[in-house]
Design a protein around this motif. Structure first.
Motif, short mmCIF file in Angstrom:
data_model
loop_
_atom_site.label_atom_id
_atom_site.label_comp_id
_atom_site.label_asym_id
_atom_site.label_seq_id
_atom_site.Cartn_x
_atom_site.Cartn_y
_atom_site.Cartn_z
N VAL A 115 -8.29 1.02 -7.82
CA VAL A 115 -7.45 1.81 -7.42
C VAL A 115 -6.02 1.58 -7.79
O VAL A 115 -5.28 2.61 -8.28
CB VAL A 115 -7.31 1.54 -5.79
CG1 VAL A 115 -6.26 2.54 -5.07
CG2 VAL A 115 -8.61 1.85 -4.95
N ASN A 116 -5.63 0.40 -7.81
CA ASN A 116 -3.91 -0.10 -8.71
C ASN A 116 -4.32 -1.40 -9.13
O ASN A 116 -4.81 -2.36 -8.64
CB ASN A 116 -3.11 0.06 -7.41
CG ASN A 116 -1.87 -0.27 -7.58
OD1 ASN A 116 -1.68 -0.92 -8.90
ND2 ASN A 116 -0.92 -0.40 -6.96
N HIS B 98 -3.29 5.10 -2.12
CA HIS B 98 -4.37 4.02 -2.27
C HIS B 98 -5.44 4.24 -1.59
O HIS B 98 -6.48 3.89 -1.70
CB HIS B 98 -3.74 2.71 -2.25
CG HIS B 98 -2.33 2.45 -3.32
ND1 HIS B 98 -1.33 1.71 -3.13
CD2 HIS B 98 -2.10 2.92 -4.61
CE1 HIS B 98 -0.47 1.62 -3.96
NE2 HIS B 98 -1.09 2.28 -5.00
N TRP C 6 -10.38 -2.76 -5.43
CA TRP C 6 -9.06 -2.55 -5.18
C TRP C 6 -8.40 -2.32 -6.35
O TRP C 6 -7.39 -1.70 -6.44
CB TRP C 6 -8.27 -3.41 -4.29
CG TRP C 6 -8.80 -3.38 -2.78
CD1 TRP C 6 -9.81 -4.05 -1.98
CD2 TRP C 6 -8.59 -2.33 -1.66
NE1 TRP C 6 -9.87 -3.64 -0.66
CE2 TRP C 6 -9.20 -2.53 -0.61
CE3 TRP C 6 -7.38 -1.28 -1.88
CZ2 TRP C 6 -8.96 -1.83 0.75
CZ3 TRP C 6 -7.46 -0.31 -0.63
CH2 TRP C 6 -7.86 -0.72 0.53
N LEU D 203 0.78 -1.15 0.06
CA LEU D 203 0.26 0.19 0.07
C LEU D 203 0.81 1.18 0.16
O LEU D 203 2.09 1.22 0.50
CB LEU D 203 -0.93 -0.08 1.30
CG LEU D 203 -2.03 -1.14 1.32
CD1 LEU D 203 -2.56 -0.99 2.68
CD2 LEU D 203 -2.99 -0.53 0.14
N ASN E 235 -14.47 4.52 -7.24
CA ASN E 235 -13.85 3.26 -7.22
C ASN E 235 -14.56 2.02 -6.40
O ASN E 235 -14.95 2.25 -5.50
CB ASN E 235 -12.44 3.30 -6.49
CG ASN E 235 -11.46 4.34 -7.20
OD1 ASN E 235 -11.34 4.36 -8.50
ND2 ASN E 235 -10.65 5.04 -6.39
N PHE F 118 -3.47 -4.61 -7.50
CA PHE F 118 -4.23 -5.14 -6.46
C PHE F 118 -5.30 -6.20 -6.86
O PHE F 118 -5.62 -6.16 -8.07
CB PHE F 118 -5.03 -3.98 -5.89
CG PHE F 118 -4.05 -3.12 -4.80
CD1 PHE F 118 -2.92 -3.42 -4.54
CD2 PHE F 118 -4.43 -1.96 -4.36
CE1 PHE F 118 -1.96 -3.01 -3.76
CE2 PHE F 118 -3.64 -1.06 -3.81
CZ PHE F 118 -2.16 -1.57 -3.23
N GLN G 263 -7.66 6.97 -2.22
CA GLN G 263 -8.36 6.86 -3.30
C GLN G 263 -9.37 5.84 -3.32
O GLN G 263 -10.46 5.73 -3.86
CB GLN G 263 -7.37 6.48 -4.44
CG GLN G 263 -6.91 7.74 -5.05
CD GLN G 263 -5.96 7.48 -6.13
OE1 GLN G 263 -5.70 6.15 -6.61
NE2 GLN G 263 -5.64 8.40 -7.02
N ALA G 264 -8.92 4.65 -2.20
CA ALA G 264 -10.07 3.59 -2.05
C ALA G 264 -11.26 4.27 -0.99
O ALA G 264 -12.37 3.78 -0.93
CB ALA G 264 -9.52 2.57 -1.20
#
Lengths: 440, 344
Positions: B157-158, B131, B154, B127, B151, B161, B134-135
Motif C-alpha cells: 500500500v505504501n 491507505h 502494508w 495513515l 494488495n 509501511f 487500498q488495504a
C-alpha cells in the motif's frame, strides 16, 4: 441326540485349541490400543479442563483482594453541614462533599503541599470515587459521628489497584501509563507506612454493577440469579413431574402421545435464544410483565428447563421395576396410590438429579436473557423478582467488554464464583444420587 | 385443604394482575455499546446525586438494537431512551411513528474519536484514508480497471509501511462505528484515490459507486469484530502485526498495550478531536421519548444531569473517560433545545 452332537464338538475344540490360530495376540493388541485411545481421550479432556481452570484462576484470583487505604478521617462539621440544618433537611447529609474529607486525610498522610495543584490531583486520584457513598453511608447511619475522627479503610482507585497487583507494564514511558511516577511514589509511601494493603474484596459479592471497577460487584447478579432459580424450581419441578407422571403412568400409548414425546425431545435441543424471543413476545409484549425483571427471566428459563426435567423424570420413572407397580396394585392400591406411595419416592433421586442439572444449565444461560433486557447495567438491589436485575453469566459478559484493566481480573473472578455455584449444585446432585438411589 | 388451594390460586392470580399493571419507577435505557460506558457512568452518578430516584437501568445491544426497542411504542413497558453512536435513520423515525412514537428528542452528548492502533512494540503508522481504502476495499482501480484488491502487505500500500501481511480488525455491521469508518475513512480514501470517479466513469451511478467503495474485502485480510473492543484487543495480542479499530476512550485505557496511528498527520487526542483536526470522529447521541417525560420519575432529571457541564463538560467524568466534550455553544444549544422540548 443333543448329547451326541455336543460331545464331539467340545473334544474337537479342546484338542485343536493349542494349534489353531484364533488371533489371540491381535485381539489383545486391539484391546490395548482401544484402552490407550480411551485414556488419551480422558487425558485430552482433563488437559483442556485444567487449561480453562488454570487460566481463569491465574487471571482471576487477584480479584478477591482489593487494594485499600487506611485513613484517619475527620468528619468535619464545616464540610458536611456548614449551616447546621441537617435535622430539618435530610438532603444535607446525602449530598455533602464527602470526598473532600477523604482527600484531606490523604493529603495529610502523604504530606502533600496544599498549594501544589498537580500533586493534589495525583493524590486525589489514588482514591476511588466510591468514597462518596462509603462515607455517606457511615454518616447517614450514625450522624453522631460528625465532629469526630475515625479510622476508615477506603477503596483505592481501580488503576491503583491494578498497579499494586502488577497488572500494568511499568516499564513503558510515563505518559503511556495510567499511573504516573508520582503516584507510584505515593503508593510506596503508603505501603511502607502500612496503611495501604490488599484486603479481602467483600464488595465483589455485595456491590451492584458499577462503572468503576473497584466498586463493581456481583451482588445484584447473585440475587437476580437466585430469584430466577427459585422461580424455575417452583414452576418447572411440579409441572415437569406432573407431566411426566401422566405421560409415563396414565396416558394411553397412541399417536398423540408419540407426537408429544417427539416434541419434548425436540424442545430440549432448541437453542436457548429461541426461548428468549418467545419470552419477549409472550411475557413482556403480551402479558405486560416488566422488562429486565427476574420474574420474566425465571419464566423463560422455566420453559427452557422443562423438557430436560421431563426427560429426566420419565427416565427415572421408567427405571422403577414393574414388579413394584404390580405388587402395589396386587395388594389393592389404586393407580394413584401406586404412583405416589411407591413409584415416585423410588424415582425421587433421579428426578432431583435431573432437576439440579437442569437448574445448573439454566444458571449459566445468557442468550435468552439478552432479549428480555436482563443484559443491563443494574446498580440497585432488586427488592422483588419484579424489579430489574441481572444474572451471574450476564455480569461476566458485561465486565468482559469493559476497557479498564481492573475489569479483566474481575471477569475471571466472576467466572470463578459462577463455577463454584455450578460445582456446588452438581456435587449436591451426585450426593443425592449416591445417598438415595436404590438398585435392584 | 381444598379451600386453601383455591385461596392460594386466587392470591397468585391477584399478584400476577397487580404486578402487570405495576408502573416502572426507574429510567430504562438501551442501545449502543460505545455509549454504554458513558451512560453507566452518568447513571451511577445520577443514583448517587439524586438519592430519591433509583439508578437508571442501562442495557447494551448496539445502536440499531436499541433504536428498534425504542420504536416499539409509548408506555411504561417500553424503554425511555435509546443510546446511539450514529444519528437515527429516516427509516427508523418512520417505524417509530408507526408504533406511535412520534415525539423524539435528539440529544448530542459529545464526540468520540475512532482510532487505528497496533501492538505497542510495532513501528509507527502514519495513515491516510487512502491507505486504509487500498488495504481493505474489496475492489480497487488498478491501471484504470476495477480489480479484486491485489494488495497483500502494508508495504504494497505504501512502501514506508512495514512488510506486514494486511490484517485489520474492524467493527462488524451491527456497530454504529462501522458506518463512520465506511464514510470517513473508506469513502474519503476512495475519493482521494480517484477511484470513486473511475467507478462512476465506468457506468455506476453515484450510490452504487459509493457502496462499492466501502465494501470491504472478504478474503480474510479484513476481519469483522462483532463483539466489543476487548475482542479487538485480544486479536492484536494474538497477532502482533494486526491493525485494530478502537474508540478513543478504549485506547486511552490501554495505552500501555497499543500504539495509535496518526490519521492524515494528526494524532488522535481529545484536544485534536475537539478542535476538529482529527478526521475520524463522530457525534454520540441519545434519543428521548417526549411522551415519557413527566411519566417516568427521574427521566427529565436524568437527561438534564447527563447534559449538564458536571457530566459532559470539559473536566467531567465522561471527558476523563474519553468522551470529547462538545464546544461550549453546542452544549448550551443542546440544553436549550431539550428545555424547549424540540423534537425531530
Amino acid at each position: 441326540m443333543t448329547d451326541a452332537s455336543l460331545t464331539p464338538a467340545t473334544t474337537a475344540t479342546g484338542t485343536r485349541s493349542h494349534t489353531r490360530d484364533i488371533g489371540l495376540k491381535a485381539r489383545y493388541a486391539a484391546e490395548r490400543r482401544f484402552r490407550a485411545y480411551g485414556l488419551a481421550a480422558v487425558a485430552l479432556g482433563l488437559f483442556f479442563l485444567f487449561l480453562l481452570l488454570g487460566s481463569v484462576i491465574a487471571q482471576g484470583y487477584t480479584a478477591f483482594w482489593q487494594t485499600s487505604i487506611q485513613l484517619d478521617i475527620e468528619f468535619d462539621e464545616e464540610v458536611i453541614d456548614p449551616d447546621g440544618n441537617r435535622d430539618s433537611d435530610r438532603m444535607v447529609l446525602l449530598t455533602a462533599n464527602y470526598p473532600l474529607l477523604a482527600q484531606r486525610a490523604l493529603h495529610e498522610k502523604l504530606g502533600v503541599d496544599p498549594d501544589d495543584r498537580a500533586a493534589r490531583r495525583d493524590a486525589n486520584s489514588l482514591l476511588s470515587q466510591g468514597v462518596r457513598t462509603q462515607l455517606r453511608d457511615i454518616v447517614v447511619s450514625d450522624p453522631s459521628i460528625i465532629g469526630t475522627t475515625r479510622t476508615v479503610w477506603v477503596l483505592a482507585h481501580g488503576d491503583i489497584d491494578s498497579a499494586a497487583k502488577g497488572q500494568f507494564d511499568l516499564t513503558v514511558e510515563e505518559s503511556r501509563r495510567r499511573v504516573n511516577d508520582r503516584q507510584l511514589g505515593y503508593m510506596q509511601t503508603l505501603e511502607e507506612a502500612g496503611v495501604m494493603e490488599g484486603r479481602f474484596n467483600t464488595g465483589l459479592f455485595t456491590f451492584g454493577a458499577s462503572s468503576r471497577p473497584e466498586t463493581a460487584g456481583m451482588g445484584v447478579a447473585i440475587i437476580g440469579s437466585f430469584y430466577m432459580m427459585a422461580i424455575v424450581l417452583v414452576l418447572a419441578l411440579p409441572i415437569g413431574v406432573a407431566a411426566s407422571i401422566y405421560l409415563e403412568e396414565f396416558a394411553p400409548k397412541n399417536r398423540l402421545t408419540d407426537i408429544i414425546e417427539v416434541n419434548i425431545n425436540n424442545l430440549a435441543a432448541v437453542p436457548s435464544i429461541v426461548y428468549g424471543l418467545l419470552g419477549l413476545a409472550v411475557f413482556i409484549n403480551f402479558a405486560g410483565l416488566p422488562r429486565s425483571a427476574a420474574v420474566v427471566g425465571g419464566l423463560v428459563l422455566t420453559l427452557m428447563t422443562l423438557p430436560t426435567i421431563i426427560i429426566a423424570t420419565r427416565a427415572a420413572l421408567k427405571a422403577v421395576p414393574p414388579s413394584i407397580r404390580a405388587a402395589a396394585l396386587g395388594v389393592g392400591a389404586s393407580k394413584m396410590q401406586m404412583v405416589f406411595h411407591h413409584v415416585l419416592p423410588l424415582a425421587a433421586p433421579g428426578i432431583l438429579t435431573g432437576t439440579i442439572i437442569g437448574l445448573a444449565t439454566a444458571l449459566g444461560e445468557t442468550a435468552p436473557l439478552l432479549l428480555i433486557g436482563m443484559v443491563a447495567f443494574v446498580a440497585d438491589y432488586p427488592a422483588t423478582p419484579f424489579d430489574p436485575s441481572t444474572a451471574l453469566p450476564v455480569q461476566i459478559y458485561m465486565w468482559s467488554g469493559q476497557a479498564e484493566r481492573a475489569f479483566v481480573e474481575r471477569t475471571s473472578g466472576a467466572i470463578i464464583i459462577l463455577l463454584l455455584f455450578l460445582a456446588v449444585m452438581n456435587i449436591t446432585a451426585i450426593i443425592l444420587r449416591r445417598r438415595f438411589e436404590r438398585r435392584w | 385443604m381444598k379451600s386453601l388451594k383455591v385461596a392460594l390460586a386466587a392470591a397468585l392470580c391477584a399478584t400476577a394482575l397487580t404486578t402487570a399493571a405495576h408502573a416502572r419507577d426507574q429510567v430504562s435505557v438501551a442501545g449502543s455499546s460505545t455509549v454504554l460506558p458513558y451512560a453507566t457512568i452518568v447513571a451511577e452518578n445520577f443514583g448517587e446525586t439524586f438519592p430519591d430516584f433509583p439508578t437508571p437501568i442501562v442495557e447494551s445491544g448496539g445502536s440499531s438494537g436499541g433504536l428498534k426497542e425504542f420504536c416499539r411504542g409509548v408506555g411504561t413497558e417500553f424503554i425511555d431512551i435509546a443510546n446511539a453512536s450514529r444519528a437515527i435513520r429516516d427509516s427508523e423515525v418512520a417505524s417509530c411513528a408507526e408504533a406511535g412514537v412520534t415525539e423524539i428528542q435528539e440529544i448530542r452528548i459529545g464526540y468520540d474519536g475512532i482510532v487505528f492502533a497496533s501492538d505497542i512494540n510495532g513501528p509507527d503508522f502514519a495513515l491516510e484514508p487512502i491507505h486504509m481504502y487500498q488495504a481493505l476495499a474489496a475492489q480497487i482501480v488498478v491501471d484504470g480497471e476495477l480489480v479484486d484488491n491485489p494488495n497483500e502487505t502494508w508495504a504494497d500500500v505504501n512502501p514506508d509501511f512495514p512488510d506486514w501481511e494486511i490484517a485489520a480488525y474492524i467493527p462488524g455491521e451491527k456497530h454504529g462505528t462501522r458506518e463512520v469508518f465506511e464514510e470517513k475513512v473508506l469513502l474519503v480514501g476512495c475519493e482521494a484515490a480517484g477511484d470513486l470517479q473511475a467507478r462512476m466513469d465506468a457506468g455506476m451511478d453515484e450510490d452504487t459507486a459509493e457502496e462499492n467503495c466501502y465494501a470491504v474485502r472478504k478474503d480474510g485480510k479484513s476481519v469483522d469484530i462483532d463483539g466489543d473492543y476487548t475482542e479487538t484487543l485480544a486479536r492484536i495480542d494474538a497477532n502482533k502485526e494486526g491493525m485494530g479499530v478502537f474508540g478513543l476512550a478504549f485506547y486511552e485505557n490501554n495505552t500501555d498495550k497499543l500504539k495509535v496511528a496518526t490519521m492524515s498527520g494528526v494524532t488522535p487526542t481529545t484536544e485534536s478531536i475537539a478542535a476538529g483536526e482529527y478526521p475520524v470522529s463522530r457525534p454520540l447521541f441519545f434519543y428521548v421519548k417526549k411522551a415519557h417525560l413527566g411519566v417516568i420519575p427521574g427521566l427529565k432529571e436524568y437527561v438534564e444531569f447527563f447534559i449538564s457541564d458536571a457530566m459532559t463538560g470539559p473536566d467531567s467524568p465522561l471527558a476523563e473517560y474519553g468522551l470529547v466534550a462538545a464546544p461550549d455553544e453546542e452544549r448550551e444549544a443542546t440544553r436549550a433545545s431539550f428545555a424547549a422540548g424540540e423534537t425531530l
